[in-house]
Enzyme design. Structure first.
Site, PDB file in Angstrom:
ATOM      1  N   TYR A 147     -65.794 -10.613-126.519  1.00  0.00           N
ATOM      2  CA  TYR A 147     -66.688 -10.355-127.656  1.00  0.00           C
ATOM      3  C   TYR A 147     -66.374 -11.228-128.858  1.00  0.00           C
ATOM      4  CZ  TYR A 147     -68.443  -6.313-125.133  1.00  0.00           C
ATOM      5  OH  TYR A 147     -69.047  -5.515-124.186  1.00  0.00           O
TER       6      TYR A 147
ATOM      7  N   GLU B 290     -68.618  -8.609-119.275  1.00  0.00           N
ATOM      8  CA  GLU B 290     -69.268  -8.085-120.486  1.00  0.00           C
ATOM      9  C   GLU B 290     -69.259  -9.155-121.551  1.00  0.00           C
ATOM     10  OE1 GLU B 290     -67.684  -4.431-122.218  1.00  0.00           O
ATOM     11  OE2 GLU B 290     -67.603  -3.501-120.241  1.00  0.00           O
TER      12      GLU B 290
ATOM     13  N   GLU C 240     -60.923  -2.744-118.495  1.00  0.00           N
ATOM     14  CA  GLU C 240     -60.160  -2.892-119.736  1.00  0.00           C
ATOM     15  C   GLU C 240     -58.986  -1.924-119.873  1.00  0.00           C
ATOM     16  OE1 GLU C 240     -62.856  -2.728-123.063  1.00  0.00           O
ATOM     17  OE2 GLU C 240     -63.821  -4.598-122.499  1.00  0.00           O
TER      18      GLU C 240
HETATM   19  C1  PNW Z   1     -65.807  -2.644-124.358  1.00  0.00           C
HETATM   20  N1  PNW Z   1     -61.739  -3.383-129.338  1.00  0.00           N
HETATM   21  O1  PNW Z   1     -65.049  -1.868-125.210  1.00  0.00           O
HETATM   22  C2  PNW Z   1     -66.209  -1.672-123.274  1.00  0.00           C
HETATM   23  O2  PNW Z   1     -65.923  -2.104-121.963  1.00  0.00           O
HETATM   24  C3  PNW Z   1     -67.591  -1.146-123.396  1.00  0.00           C
HETATM   25  O3  PNW Z   1     -67.665   0.108-122.797  1.00  0.00           O
HETATM   26  C4  PNW Z   1     -67.998  -1.145-124.863  1.00  0.00           C
HETATM   27  O4  PNW Z   1     -69.219  -0.490-125.096  1.00  0.00           O
HETATM   28  C5  PNW Z   1     -68.053  -2.588-125.315  1.00  0.00           C
HETATM   29  O5  PNW Z   1     -66.824  -3.245-125.078  1.00  0.00           O
HETATM   30  C6  PNW Z   1     -68.423  -2.760-126.785  1.00  0.00           C
HETATM   31  O6  PNW Z   1     -67.476  -2.164-127.609  1.00  0.00           O
HETATM   32  C7  PNW Z   1     -64.249  -2.320-126.218  1.00  0.00           C
HETATM   33  O7  PNW Z   1     -61.538  -2.591-130.278  1.00  0.00           O
HETATM   34  C8  PNW Z   1     -64.029  -1.450-127.278  1.00  0.00           C
HETATM   35  O8  PNW Z   1     -61.210  -4.505-129.343  1.00  0.00           O
HETATM   36  C9  PNW Z   1     -63.187  -1.807-128.306  1.00  0.00           C
HETATM   37  C10 PNW Z   1     -62.574  -3.036-128.277  1.00  0.00           C
HETATM   38  C11 PNW Z   1     -62.793  -3.914-127.222  1.00  0.00           C
HETATM   39  C12 PNW Z   1     -63.635  -3.541-126.195  1.00  0.00           C
END
Ligand code: PNW
Length: 461
Positions: A301, A367, A169
């Site tokens: 997500y 993920e 990311e």
């Molecule tokens: C990812 N956002 O992080 C990471 O790859 C993981 O380490 C993390 O634990 C997981 O998603 C859950 O958060 C993100 O703000 C953190 O859009 C923040 C964002 C997206 C991905």
């Protein structure tokens, strides 16, 4: 809770769980490890909502054998984890720290004993602090330091690890880390964020070139993991449609196009022209970034729906660099404990879009998962039907995309167990295994049993 029709995945489909070094390892001073930007950031009051850090985390550094047993109990064939750069090169340069490498050799041995395939990420956000002090990702030299680190590690582990991911990311590293300061190193500077994004991608390309050249090993596969969003306009007014184009540009195409097509999109460069010129993009850089890769990892997500605001919000009000006049519009979907809206079809749309807009490349969902305010019940168990529903829905979206010709090869649930959730510390639980942070007891949740059945049978019940 879950859809009633059983759904089958092909026999070769990979099932996995994912973690990241700083979120689970703890032992931040063990065996020569030196601070990363996340140590510095989490120890600075006000940055992590519950005031915690990764100092202990899941104590995985000491409990990795138990954790490999947990992974084996999930029935998955693949484990995605990251290597801590500050263990392997404590100051971000120089010889490999053998004591740090030994930990990963022990872990790889334990995985091998259980027949679990390692899927290694070289960088999941823990930049050695020394390199941040020298300018961090906004400095071009960091790209070269990353490639040197990648090649040095690859030379030691290429015979043990077949699947290599350079970065997790880069969007988060660049925009959350240097743009809005929600992540380490906590910088709020749009220009720095854009330069960081370019140097992360450059580091990726240099690393892939270096690793491919380092050994005659032709069976290993190289890739990168991006967090991508399906971006839609909240209404069909021209200003909202243009807001969606810009957010899609800065979040998705600014990464996908140089990686898979070898150039930045013209509209994105024009959108950010008021923030930076293109002097940091040197001749040959985009060719380097476009060095062919073997797989693309996607973290998904939540969807994004946007509209143009009447007036620009305060600088840094969104993580979309240059889009302070855009806001996201909740659609009324159910939300997770992060407040993120749940829309499985967003993953389906994203996968289909990759098929339609980019050259063919094997895809993996590296993920996907849900934060839930899980509690241990009186029976000592943790019941998380919401998480089962989330995983089931998103796996159905994957299967639908595959039916429509998307070359999706595998899926990793985020995450093995509750861990240090960055700016939210231990207050957000994403695991299929519950972590008691006081005792380090691990309790598989009902989603763990459900996922184990899915991974073992290749079928959604
Ligand atoms: C990812 N956002 O992080 C990471 O790859 C993981 O380490 C993390 O634990 C997981 O998603 C859950 O958060 C993100 O703000 C953190 O859009 C923040 C964002 C997206 C991905």
């Amino acid at each position: 809770m879950t859809d009633a029709t059983p759904v089958r995945f092909p026999a070769g489909f990979s099932w996995g769980v994912a973690t990241a070094s700083y979120q689970i390892e703890g032992a931040v001073e063990a065996d020569g490890r030196r601070p990363s930007i996340w140590d510095t950031f989490s120890h600075t009051p006000g940055n992590v909502s519950d005031g915690s850090s990764g100092d202990v985390a899941c104590d995985h550094y000491h409990r990795y054998r138990e954790d490999v047993d947990l992974i084996a109990g999930l029935g998955v064939g693949t484990y995605r984890f990251s290597l801590a750069w500050p263990r392997l090169q404590p100051d971000g340069r120089g010889p490999i720290n053998q004591a740090g490498l030994d930990f990963y050799l022990r872990l790889l041995d334990a995985l091998q004993e259980k027949g679990i395939r390692p899927w290694v990420t070289l960088y999941h956000w823990d930049l050695p602090q020394t390199l941040e002090d020298a300018g961090g990702w906004p400095a071009r030299d960091t790209a070269y330091r990353f490639a040197d680190y990648a090649v040095a590690v690859y030379e030691r582990l290429h015979d043990r690890v077949a699947d290599w991911t350079t970065l997790n990311e880069p969007w988060c590293s660049a925009y959350l880390g240097y743009g809005i300061g929600q992540h380490a190193p906590g910088v709020r500077d749009s220009r720095a964020a854009l330069h960081a994004a370019h140097h992360l991608l450059l580091g990726h390309g240099l690393a892939v070139q270096g690793m491919r050249a380092a050994t005659p090993d032709t069976t290993n596969r190289f890739g990168i993991t991006l967090n991508l969003w399906p971006v839609s306009a909240a209404t069909d007014t021209p200003t909202d449609v243009d807001a969606a184009r810009r957010v899609d540009g800065i979040s998705n195409r600014a990464f996908l196009d140089p990686l898979l097509r070898g150039s930045y999109p013209d509209d994105v460069l024009a959108d950010v022209a008021g923030i930076t010129d293109t002097a940091h993009i040197r001749p040959g850089d985009t060719e380097t970034i476009g060095t062919p890769i073997d797989v693309l990892g996607i973290n998904y997500y939540s969807p994004t729906y946007v509209r143009a605001r009447e007036s620009a919000g305060p600088a840094g009000s969104t993580p979309w660099i240059g889009c302070d006049d855009v806001e996201s519009v909740p659609q009324g979907f159910p939300t997770t404990d992060m407040g993120w809206e749940i829309e499985p079809d967003g993953l389906h749309r994203l996968l289909v879009r990759l098929r339609d807009d980019y050259p063919p490349i094997p895809l993996y969902v590296t993920e996907n998962g849900m934060a839930v305010a899980d509690v241990v019940d009186d029976d000592g168990k943790v019941h998380d039907p919401e998480r089962i529903g989330y995983l089931d829905g998103h796996l159905r979206a994957c299967r639908q995309a595959m039916d429509e010709g998307v070359d999706l090869r595998g899926y990793f649930a985020w995450t093995l167990y509750d861990n240090f959730e960055w700016a939210f510390g231990y207050s957000k639980r994403f695991g299929v295994v519950y972590l008691d942070t006081g005792t380090q007891v691990r309790i598989p949740k009902s989603s763990a049993a459900w996922y184990a059945q899915v991974a073992r049978t290749g079928e959604l019940p």
